[in-house]
Design a protein around this motif. Structure first.
Motif, mmCIF file in Angstrom:
data_model
loop_
_atom_site.group_PDB
_atom_site.id
_atom_site.type_symbol
_atom_site.label_atom_id
_atom_site.label_comp_id
_atom_site.label_asym_id
_atom_site.label_seq_id
_atom_site.Cartn_x
_atom_site.Cartn_y
_atom_site.Cartn_z
ATOM 1 N N PHE A 130 0.817 -1.037 0.013
ATOM 2 C CA PHE A 130 -0.058 0.024 0.109
ATOM 3 C C PHE A 130 0.827 1.322 -0.110
ATOM 4 O O PHE A 130 1.840 1.360 0.642
ATOM 5 C CB PHE A 130 -0.853 0.118 1.144
ATOM 6 N N TRP A 131 0.522 2.077 -0.681
ATOM 7 C CA TRP A 131 1.214 3.492 -0.771
ATOM 8 C C TRP A 131 0.241 4.763 -0.308
ATOM 9 O O TRP A 131 -0.859 4.834 -0.706
ATOM 10 C CB TRP A 131 1.663 3.746 -2.120
ATOM 11 N N ALA A 132 0.695 5.609 0.572
ATOM 12 C CA ALA A 132 -0.109 6.745 0.682
ATOM 13 C C ALA A 132 0.345 8.019 0.463
ATOM 14 O O ALA A 132 1.678 8.182 -0.064
ATOM 15 C CB ALA A 132 -0.271 6.844 2.283
ATOM 16 N N ALA A 133 -0.642 9.129 0.159
ATOM 17 C CA ALA A 133 0.013 10.344 -0.387
ATOM 18 C C ALA A 133 0.404 10.981 0.873
ATOM 19 O O ALA A 133 -0.670 11.880 1.383
ATOM 20 C CB ALA A 133 -1.157 10.679 -1.284
ATOM 21 N N GLY A 134 1.467 11.174 1.108
ATOM 22 C CA GLY A 134 1.971 12.013 2.486
ATOM 23 C C GLY A 134 3.399 11.850 2.534
ATOM 24 O O GLY A 134 4.039 11.412 1.867
ATOM 25 N N PHE A 135 3.823 12.207 3.732
ATOM 26 C CA PHE A 135 5.355 12.343 3.994
ATOM 27 C C PHE A 135 5.690 12.432 5.505
ATOM 28 O O PHE A 135 4.781 12.595 6.389
ATOM 29 C CB PHE A 135 5.942 13.674 3.494
#
Length: 430
Positions: A130-135
């Protein structure tokens, strides 16, 4: 995990009617910035951090990106079982991570319940992950999932509870630790970093996103609010040993399990003096809405080292509509900043991040003016924990102008205010 990027564009993910989460490579991952749908840039994606959670969003259909046209597209049925209902999926990222895009979905206005009080970050699937749009917004590991050994935590918590059966505050923190998994309470029982000092059962605001008290019929609060006012002795019995032995020690009044601590300013003032009569080690911090500047002045004089003021917006009307304050306004909050700075104390803003709203040009301009005038030392990039669409309705967000983008917004602030620090947690000062 640091610096990793997916080798291909992540696919959309969705939840079946039974709650199973699947990916669909017919559409790529999309994100939302206050309703503006776009594909996340590759450098805006991180592997979903350990300790994060995935949520299925009821009565909300996922939106992805058509690979050929690059346009947003709605997925309204299970592509593997046509006709079966589906739900959008969002990530609740682990602490120390900040969202760049929210989950993209369309809500069924007829029967959609309010979402619970969490943050909803865009998430997709690629390379078996899974990949999330964040940092990652803070390198501090104090609440990382791999820092907690549950067996050791249970042992130490129960030992402390048995040793302090007459200390109501320690007993309360034991519930926070073992029932709600509060990271600050867990770290207290492990004898390290930042420990909580909740003290106020009441509040002078009715925040729309309050995590400890919600009206009947609304989304439930995530934890119970403290029901008693501890004594100075009970507070010192938590704070002093922690400050004396913990690494990088901080103790903080003002927690998610209480109301507004400034309503107990007299107790806090006396507690600070008692604590400092026994140890000069560590940082005494206050998390607050900043509503009572005269009380803040007294606490600064008593030895309060730092303050963290929660702020949803630097625009007075947006602040009022979210906090629903009783007897204060944003101007009073700013006077609290002035009171702390006058005494040379550290000021953080706990600034709620919602992509598309936080980075709206008008909001960015208002925040820049506030920073320029009042000179806070630190901004904590905390995700807004509530239903995004509900929040936007509450504050009357228009979104007529495209947002700056969270990375661009942050870069502009860093360029304008080179001395301003950014992170996620209350920093230890001594």
């Amino acid at each position: 995990m640091t610096g990793a990027r997916p080798s291909t564009v992540p696919a959309l993910v969705f939840a079946t009617s039974s709650g199973e989460i699947l990916d669909y490579d017919g559409l790529s991952m999309a994100g939302s910035a206050a309703g503006r749908i776009s594909a996340p840039a590759p450098n805006d994606l991180i592997e979903l951090p350990p300790g994060s959670e995935l949520f299925a969003l009821p009565a909300r259909l996922p939106i992805g990106i058509e690979p050929e046209s690059g346009e947003p597209a709605l997925l309204d049925t299970n592509p593997y079982q046509p006709g079966e209902s589906i739900q959008a999926v969002a990530a609740f990222m682990a602490p120390a991570h900040t969202a760049i895009l929210s989950a993209a979905y369309r809500t069924d206005d007829a029967g959609a319940p309010l979402l619970p009080l969490f943050a909803y970050t865009a998430v997709g699937w690629a390379d078996g992950k899974f990949w999330a749009a964040g940092f990652r917004s803070d390198s501090d590991c104090r609440q990382d999932a791999d820092q907690f050994n549950q067996r050791l935590l249970n042992q130490r918590t129960r030992k402390q509870l048995n040793c302090h059966k007459n200390n109501r505050l320690i007993q309360h923190l034991g519930k926070c630790c073992l029932t709600y998994g509060c990271p600050a309470a867990r770290n207290y029982f492990l004898g390290r970093w930042e420990a909580p000092l909740p003290c106020s059962p009441s509040c002078n605001a009715a925040c729309v996103g309050c995590i400890s008290l919600q009206p009947s019929g609304c989304c439930p609060s995530t934890q119970d609010r403290i029901v008693f006012v501890p004594t100075e002795k009970e507070i010192a019995e938590v704070a002093v040993p922690h400050l004396e032995v913990a690494p990088r020690p901080v103790v903080s009044f003002g927690q998610g399990c209480e109301g507004e601590p400034l309503l107990q300013a007299g107790l806090i003032e006396n507690s600070i003096r008692l604590i400092r009569s026994r140890t000069d080690r560590g940082t005494i911090n206050l998390n607050t809405n900043g509503s009572l500047p005269d009380a803040v002045e007294r606490l600064a004089q008593a030895g309060l080292d730092s303050i963290r003021i929660s702020l949803n917006s630097a625009q007075p009307e947006h602040h009022r509509l979210y906090y629903r304050p009783k007897g204060f306004d944003l101007a009073a909050v700013c006077r609290s900043i002035t009171a702390m700075k006058r005494h040379g104390r550290h000021v953080s803003l706990n600034y709620f991040i919602l992509p598309g709203c936080t980075d709206d040009p008008a909001e960015c301009a208002a925040l820049s003016e506030l920073i320029a005038e009042y000179r806070p030392d630190f901004i904590q990039l905390r995700n807004l924990n509530m239903d995004p669409e509900y929040y936007l309705r509450i504050i009357g967000h228009r979104g007529d102008v495209p947002p700056l983008g969270i990375r661009n917004w942050l870069g502009q602030l860093q360029g304008k205010f080179p001395d301003l620090k950014f992170g996620y947690y209350n920093p230890p000062l001594r």
